[in-house]
Scaffold this motif. Structure first.
Motif, PDB file in Angstrom:
ATOM      1  N   ALA A  24       3.034   9.520 118.487  1.00 20.83           N
ATOM      2  CA  ALA A  24       2.820   8.080 118.285  1.00 20.83           C
ATOM      3  C   ALA A  24       4.152   7.358 118.129  1.00 20.83           C
ATOM      4  O   ALA A  24       4.351   6.258 118.661  1.00 20.83           O
ATOM      5  N   ILE A  25       5.082   7.968 117.419  1.00 20.26           N
ATOM      6  CA  ILE A  25       6.417   7.390 117.241  1.00 20.26           C
ATOM      7  C   ILE A  25       7.148   7.326 118.578  1.00 20.26           C
ATOM      8  O   ILE A  25       7.786   6.324 118.908  1.00 20.26           O
ATOM      9  N   ALA A  26       7.011   8.399 119.352  1.00 22.10           N
ATOM     10  CA  ALA A  26       7.657   8.427 120.681  1.00 22.10           C
ATOM     11  C   ALA A  26       7.044   7.395 121.613  1.00 22.10           C
ATOM     12  O   ALA A  26       7.764   6.696 122.344  1.00 22.10           O
ATOM     13  N   ASP A  27       5.722   7.264 121.593  1.00 21.57           N
ATOM     14  CA  ASP A  27       5.042   6.309 122.479  1.00 21.57           C
ATOM     15  C   ASP A  27       5.488   4.875 122.208  1.00 21.57           C
ATOM     16  O   ASP A  27       5.516   4.045 123.127  1.00 21.57           O
ATOM     17  N   CYS A  28       5.823   4.583 120.969  1.00 18.13           N
ATOM     18  CA  CYS A  28       6.242   3.219 120.594  1.00 18.13           C
ATOM     19  C   CYS A  28       7.759   3.064 120.606  1.00 18.13           C
ATOM     20  O   CYS A  28       8.260   1.983 120.240  1.00 18.13           O
ATOM     21  N   ASP A  29       8.467   4.121 120.974  1.00 20.36           N
ATOM     22  CA  ASP A  29       9.938   4.085 120.974  1.00 20.36           C
ATOM     23  C   ASP A  29      10.473   3.656 119.610  1.00 20.36           C
ATOM     24  O   ASP A  29      11.455   2.915 119.502  1.00 20.36           O
ATOM     25  N   ALA A  30       9.795   4.133 118.555  1.00 17.65           N
ATOM     26  CA  ALA A  30      10.117   3.681 117.198  1.00 17.65           C
ATOM     27  C   ALA A  30      11.450   4.217 116.697  1.00 17.65           C
ATOM     28  O   ALA A  30      12.094   3.576 115.858  1.00 17.65           O
ATOM     29  N   ILE A  31      11.867   5.375 117.192  1.00 20.09           N
ATOM     30  CA  ILE A  31      13.182   5.908 116.794  1.00 20.09           C
ATOM     31  C   ILE A  31      14.283   5.003 117.327  1.00 20.09           C
ATOM     32  O   ILE A  31      15.228   4.648 116.600  1.00 20.09           O
ATOM     33  N   ASN A  32      14.157   4.613 118.587  1.00 18.59           N
ATOM     34  CA  ASN A  32      15.153   3.719 119.184  1.00 18.59           C
ATOM     35  C   ASN A  32      15.161   2.361 118.468  1.00 18.59           C
ATOM     36  O   ASN A  32      16.237   1.777 118.240  1.00 18.59           O
ATOM     37  N   TYR A  33      13.983   1.871 118.102  1.00 18.36           N
ATOM     38  CA  TYR A  33      13.885   0.603 117.363  1.00 18.36           C
ATOM     39  C   TYR A  33      14.656   0.702 116.046  1.00 18.36           C
ATOM     40  O   TYR A  33      15.432  -0.208 115.683  1.00 18.36           O
ATOM     41  N   THR A  34      14.462   1.797 115.334  1.00 16.81           N
ATOM     42  CA  THR A  34      15.134   2.005 114.050  1.00 16.81           C
ATOM     43  C   THR A  34      16.643   2.117 114.239  1.00 16.81           C
ATOM     44  O   THR A  34      17.431   1.525 113.486  1.00 16.81           O
ATOM     45  N   GLN A  35      17.050   2.850 115.267  1.00 13.13           N
ATOM     46  CA  GLN A  35      18.482   3.028 115.523  1.00 13.13           C
ATOM     47  C   GLN A  35      19.145   1.714 115.943  1.00 13.13           C
ATOM     48  O   GLN A  35      20.309   1.461 115.600  1.00 13.13           O
ATOM     49  N   GLN A  36      18.433   0.884 116.681  1.00 11.87           N
ATOM     50  CA  GLN A  36      18.983  -0.417 117.068  1.00 11.87           C
ATOM     51  C   GLN A  36      19.225  -1.303 115.843  1.00 11.87           C
ATOM     52  O   GLN A  36      20.244  -1.997 115.752  1.00 11.87           O
ATOM     53  N   LEU A  37      18.286  -1.279 114.898  1.00  9.98           N
ATOM     54  CA  LEU A  37      18.488  -2.031 113.653  1.00  9.98           C
ATOM     55  C   LEU A  37      19.692  -1.490 112.893  1.00  9.98           C
ATOM     56  O   LEU A  37      20.470  -2.260 112.309  1.00  9.98           O
ATOM     57  N   ALA A  38      19.849  -0.174 112.918  1.00  8.14           N
ATOM     58  CA  ALA A  38      21.014   0.435 112.260  1.00  8.14           C
ATOM     59  C   ALA A  38      22.308  -0.018 112.923  1.00  8.14           C
ATOM     60  O   ALA A  38      23.297  -0.321 112.239  1.00  8.14           O
ATOM     61  N   GLN A  39      22.303  -0.086 114.239  1.00  9.51           N
ATOM     62  CA  GLN A  39      23.479  -0.563 114.966  1.00  9.51           C
ATOM     63  C   GLN A  39      23.816  -1.998 114.578  1.00  9.51           C
ATOM     64  O   GLN A  39      24.989  -2.349 114.392  1.00  9.51           O
ATOM     65  N   GLN A  40      22.797  -2.839 114.459  1.00 13.82           N
ATOM     66  CA  GLN A  40      23.024  -4.231 114.053  1.00 13.82           C
ATOM     67  C   GLN A  40      23.641  -4.299 112.662  1.00 13.82           C
ATOM     68  O   GLN A  40      24.559  -5.099 112.410  1.00 13.82           O
ATOM     69  N   GLN A  41      23.159  -3.469 111.756  1.00 12.08           N
ATOM     70  CA  GLN A  41      23.717  -3.448 110.402  1.00 12.08           C
ATOM     71  C   GLN A  41      25.168  -2.956 110.417  1.00 12.08           C
ATOM     72  O   GLN A  41      26.023  -3.496 109.695  1.00 12.08           O
ATOM     73  N   ALA A  42      25.452  -1.964 111.242  1.00 17.45           N
ATOM     74  CA  ALA A  42      26.829  -1.454 111.342  1.00 17.45           C
ATOM     75  C   ALA A  42      27.768  -2.536 111.882  1.00 17.45           C
ATOM     76  O   ALA A  42      28.915  -2.660 111.417  1.00 17.45           O
ATOM     77  N   GLN A  43      27.287  -3.313 112.840  1.00 14.71           N
ATOM     78  CA  GLN A  43      28.104  -4.400 113.383  1.00 14.71           C
ATOM     79  C   GLN A  43      28.365  -5.465 112.317  1.00 14.71           C
ATOM     80  O   GLN A  43      29.480  -6.002 112.221  1.00 14.71           O
ATOM     81  N   GLN A  44      27.364  -5.775 111.496  1.00 19.85           N
ATOM     82  CA  GLN A  44      27.559  -6.733 110.415  1.00 19.85           C
ATOM     83  C   GLN A  44      28.568  -6.209 109.393  1.00 19.85           C
ATOM     84  O   GLN A  44      29.373  -6.975 108.845  1.00 19.85           O
ATOM     85  N   ALA A  45      28.509  -4.908 109.144  1.00 16.44           N
ATOM     86  CA  ALA A  45      29.469  -4.297 108.223  1.00 16.44           C
ATOM     87  C   ALA A  45      30.889  -4.476 108.748  1.00 16.44           C
ATOM     88  O   ALA A  45      31.807  -4.855 107.997  1.00 16.44           O
ATOM     89  N   LYS A  46      31.078  -4.231 110.026  1.00 15.12           N
ATOM     90  CA  LYS A  46      32.418  -4.346 110.610  1.00 15.12           C
ATOM     91  C   LYS A  46      32.905  -5.794 110.619  1.00 15.12           C
ATOM     92  O   LYS A  46      34.095  -6.049 110.389  1.00 15.12           O
ATOM     93  N   ARG A  47      31.994  -6.719 110.855  1.00 18.90           N
ATOM     94  CA  ARG A  47      32.392  -8.134 110.845  1.00 18.90           C
ATOM     95  C   ARG A  47      32.873  -8.564 109.453  1.00 18.90           C
ATOM     96  O   ARG A  47      33.785  -9.389 109.323  1.00 18.90           O
ATOM     97  N   ALA A  48      32.263  -8.017 108.427  1.00 18.85           N
ATOM     98  CA  ALA A  48      32.664  -8.372 107.060  1.00 18.85           C
ATOM     99  C   ALA A  48      34.113  -7.993 106.784  1.00 18.85           C
ATOM    100  O   ALA A  48      34.793  -8.648 105.990  1.00 18.85           O
TER     101      ALA A  48
END
Length: 322
Positions: free
Chosen positions: A273-297
């Motif tokens: 079910a997680i794979a069908d919804c690409d939920a791992i990629n969704y979670t990792q993309q949010l993590a990437q966004q947070q990492a970018q915000q960290a670097k901007r700070a």
């Protein structure tokens, strides 16, 4: 800058932190020494003390109190691990048996209490009221995060916003406190202290998002815990929350029932079910966004190898496999 280069940059400081940890772990109660040493020297990444050291050096700090603060942060983190493993009933962490599996729940909780109290003794020795303020507030927030997570256990209606609030408090708060402390002892301007705190907060969120994604990665044998631990404990982390959101009604009902009952009997269905919804990629993309915000700070700080190392740690936090 890779993780090895970062560690080399602060190798002397990290050696001093290790010595401080060994010194402050000493007790005339033998079991405290054994359990404390078992946990502290169990091969963790030491990311939290690293960011304290790097934050202080990025601000030009030339004293020695950053060593104390890095050790305090590690003690608080270790105490939370001891308590977490008891609450969760975990039997494996970093590819080793958890302390509660080896010595029992009672001993693990009490040694966690010892580490908390020892960390506060060390805070008093630092002798800076702003340090006490930050760390006492952080430990309170962490406890609140633990309770919020407990309220979400076996609750299939947990929202993404509620999940994010838990990881902000439970995980990111200690990152935020550690980097802010680097600015406080360096006595930099308030805007730079806040920038460091923002960096730590976003780094901590990114780190936990990746942790929760790795819990459902059947390809990864390096994470040092059992695949599906969060599911077994009835914890609806983001990959599962996202899967429920995008799945059809029938599949969502089945996922809700699995969360309510816990266990790993239907791990294959959940993973699919997680794979069908690409939920791992969704979670990792949010993590990437947070990492970018960290670097901007970090742009509020002067350009130094230490600032570069902090930025590289943000990249490491989302690229890691364990």
């Amino acid at each position: 800058m890779d993780i090895t280069t970062i560690r080399e940059l602060i190798s002397d400081d990290m050696d001093a932190v290790d010595k401080m940890i060994i010194q402050q772990l000493k007790s005339d109660v033998v079991l405290i020494n054994r359990i404390g040493a078992y946990i502290v020297h169990s091969g963790g990444k030491r990311l939290r003390p690293m960011i304290v050291l790097l934050a202080a050096r990025a601000c030009g700090y030339a004293g020695g109190r950053h060593i104390d603060l890095a050790a305090i942060i590690e003690f608080i983190h270790t105490a939370t691990l001891l308590h977490d493993d008891v609450v969760d009933g975990s039997d494996l962490r970093r590819n080793r048996e958890t302390a509660n599996t080896v010595w029992g729940n009672e001993a693990s909780v009490l040694v966690g209490d010892f580490l908390y109290s020892r960390s506060f003794e060390m805070m008093v020795d630092v002798g800076r009221m702003p340090v006490m303020d930050v760390l006492s507030h952080a430990t309170n927030r962490i406890a609140e995060g633990e309770v919020l997570q407990l309220l979400n256990v076996h609750n299939p209606d947990t929202s993404e916003a509620e999940y994010m609030e838990v990881i902000k408090r439970k995980t990111a708060t200690l990152f935020e406190a550690g980097t802010r402390l680097g600015g406080i002892i360096s006595e930099v301007a308030e805007d730079q202290q806040q920038a460091l705190a923002d960096y730590g907060l976003h780094l901590g969120i990114a780190f936990q998002l990746v942790d929760d994604a790795l819990d459902y990665n059947s390809e990864n044998k390096e994470i040092g815990k059992n695949i599906g631990d969060d599911l077994a404990e009835g914890k609806p982390t983001l990959p599962l929350i996202q899967a429920m959101k995008c799945a059809g009604q029938e599949k969502s009902r089945r996922l809700a029932n699995i969360i309510e009952n816990g266990g790993l009997e239907e791990i294959d269905f959940v993973m699919q079910a997680i794979a069908d919804c690409d939920a791992i990629n969704y979670t990792q993309q949010l993590a990437q966004q947070q990492a970018q915000q960290a670097k901007r700070a970090l742009e509020a700080l002067p350009e130094t190898p230490y600032r570069q190392a902090l930025a590289s740690l943000a990249d490491f936090s989302v690229a890691r496999t364990n």
